[in-house]
Design an enzyme around this catalytic site. Structure first.
Site, PDB file in Angstrom:
ATOM      1  N   SER A 126     -18.045 -51.729   8.768  1.00 32.04           N
ATOM      2  CA  SER A 126     -17.318 -51.131   9.891  1.00 32.04           C
ATOM      3  C   SER A 126     -17.586 -49.635  10.016  1.00 32.04           C
ATOM      4  O   SER A 126     -18.044 -48.985   9.080  1.00 32.04           O
ATOM      5  CB  SER A 126     -15.819 -51.351   9.707  1.00 32.04           C
ATOM      6  OG  SER A 126     -15.564 -52.689   9.368  1.00 32.04           O
TER       7      SER A 126
HETATM    8  N1  SAH Z   1     -14.743 -54.992   5.383  1.00 27.59           N
HETATM    9  C1  SAH Z   1     -16.192 -55.072   5.427  1.00 27.59           C
HETATM   10  C2  SAH Z   1     -16.739 -55.363   6.794  1.00 27.59           C
HETATM   11  C3  SAH Z   1     -16.303 -56.688   7.281  1.00 27.59           C
HETATM   12  S1  SAH Z   1     -17.395 -57.513   8.407  1.00 27.59           S
HETATM   13  C4  SAH Z   1     -16.825 -53.830   4.841  1.00 27.59           C
HETATM   14  O1  SAH Z   1     -16.112 -52.925   4.397  1.00 27.59           O
HETATM   15  O2  SAH Z   1     -18.056 -53.787   4.783  1.00 27.59           O
HETATM   16  C5  SAH Z   1     -16.459 -58.999   8.508  1.00 27.59           C
HETATM   17  C6  SAH Z   1     -16.609 -59.914   7.336  1.00 27.59           C
HETATM   18  O3  SAH Z   1     -15.696 -60.974   7.510  1.00 27.59           O
HETATM   19  C7  SAH Z   1     -17.995 -60.552   7.238  1.00 27.59           C
HETATM   20  O4  SAH Z   1     -18.579 -60.281   6.017  1.00 27.59           O
HETATM   21  C8  SAH Z   1     -17.710 -62.047   7.414  1.00 27.59           C
HETATM   22  O5  SAH Z   1     -18.534 -62.886   6.601  1.00 27.59           O
HETATM   23  C9  SAH Z   1     -16.276 -62.139   6.977  1.00 27.59           C
HETATM   24  N2  SAH Z   1     -15.550 -63.315   7.478  1.00 27.59           N
HETATM   25  C10 SAH Z   1     -15.550 -63.855   8.721  1.00 27.59           C
HETATM   26  N3  SAH Z   1     -14.746 -64.938   8.766  1.00 27.59           N
HETATM   27  C11 SAH Z   1     -14.215 -65.081   7.525  1.00 27.59           C
HETATM   28  C12 SAH Z   1     -13.311 -66.015   6.919  1.00 27.59           C
HETATM   29  N4  SAH Z   1     -12.774 -67.034   7.605  1.00 27.59           N
HETATM   30  N5  SAH Z   1     -13.000 -65.847   5.627  1.00 27.59           N
HETATM   31  C13 SAH Z   1     -13.522 -64.841   4.887  1.00 27.59           C
HETATM   32  N6  SAH Z   1     -14.379 -63.925   5.395  1.00 27.59           N
HETATM   33  C14 SAH Z   1     -14.719 -64.048   6.699  1.00 27.59           C
END
Ligand code: SAH
Length: 222
Positions: free
Chosen positions: A70
């Site tokens: 992000s």
């Molecule tokens: N917080 C992260 C960025 C998140 S991007 C950072 O600091 O880099 C969003 C993430 O959510 C992705 O890696 C994706 O794989 C995950 N995601 C999406 N749906 C999900 C679910 N149902 N359970 C767990 N993770 C999920």
């Protein structure tokens, strides 16, 4: 010709990091504890691909598995809205690069972070070990179900967009607990929502528009 400070790669990095913190402040990240955590955790370690040299710019960047790390100011504003205190147990849904979890680890007692991609969990865990962030546990799981075994949580941060705040996550929030979650259609702008669990129900506050990758059901293939 003598070398000016701008030719020195070390001072260039220090200057980029200073501008990074300045950009956070100017975009509304004013909480000293959050700023200190973001000063300590080097975003450059969490962006490992061709975009690594843009790690100190205030923009989201691609990471493995087609996901994104992000935008730093959004990380700062979400962390600030979560009002984490040192005794809190926090659940993060969406480990991604691990950057957000690392920042939370500076503010909370214990951080659980889950991602649906094994590879992201493995790579983030490796970084947590290298950085000695022993209060983070990263788990491969579908985070929309929360972590029933570790629940309830003082704070929950969802870093992928849901159409509605997932019911199991609301249930796993302690009374007085706070959840911050982007809500909306996956391909449009979403609203960042702060949910506070009261004795009798939930209060909802809309914070700002954001854009996150969608919360997807099930475990990923990588
Ligand atoms: N917080 C992260 C960025 C998140 S991007 C950072 O600091 O880099 C969003 C993430 O959510 C992705 O890696 C994706 O794989 C995950 N995601 C999406 N749906 C999900 C679910 N149902 N359970 C767990 N993770 C999920």
């Amino acid at each position: 010709m003598t070398e000016g400070p701008e030719d020195d790669p070390t001072s260039g990095l220090a200057e980029r990091k200073m501008r990074f913190l300045f950009a956070l402040r100017s975009r509304g990240v004013t909480d000293t504890r959050v700023l200190t955590a973001m000063e300590r955790i080097d975003r450059g370690l969490f962006v490992r691909n061709v975009f690594a040299d843009r790690a100190y710019e205030d923009m989201p960047l691609p990471i493995a598995c087609g996901q994104t790390i992000s935008q730093p100011s959004v990380v700062g504003l979400m962390t600030q809205a979560l009002q984490v205190s040192p005794r809190d147990t926090v659940l993060e849904v969406g480990t991604g690069s691990g950057y957000q979890a690392a920042i939370l680890s500076q503010l909370a007692r214990r951080v659980y972070t889950v991602d649906r991609y094994r590879r992201l969990v493995r790579e983030a865990s490796e970084l947590f070990r290298q950085l000695d962030l022993a209060n983070i546990t990263a788990i491969t799981a579908d985070g929309s179900h929360g972590l029933p075994d570790q629940a309830p949580f003082d704070r929950i941060l969802v870093t992928a967009a849901a159409e509605d705040p997932p019911g199991p996550l609301l249930e796993q929030l302690k009374p007085g607990g706070i959840m911050v979650v982007p809500v909306g259609q996956s391909d449009a702008v979403q609203a960042l929502i702060k949910v506070t669990r009261t004795q009798s129900g939930f209060d909802y506050e809309e914070l700002r528009p954001v854009r996150f990758v969608p919360l997807v059901e099930g475990i990923g293939s990588e």
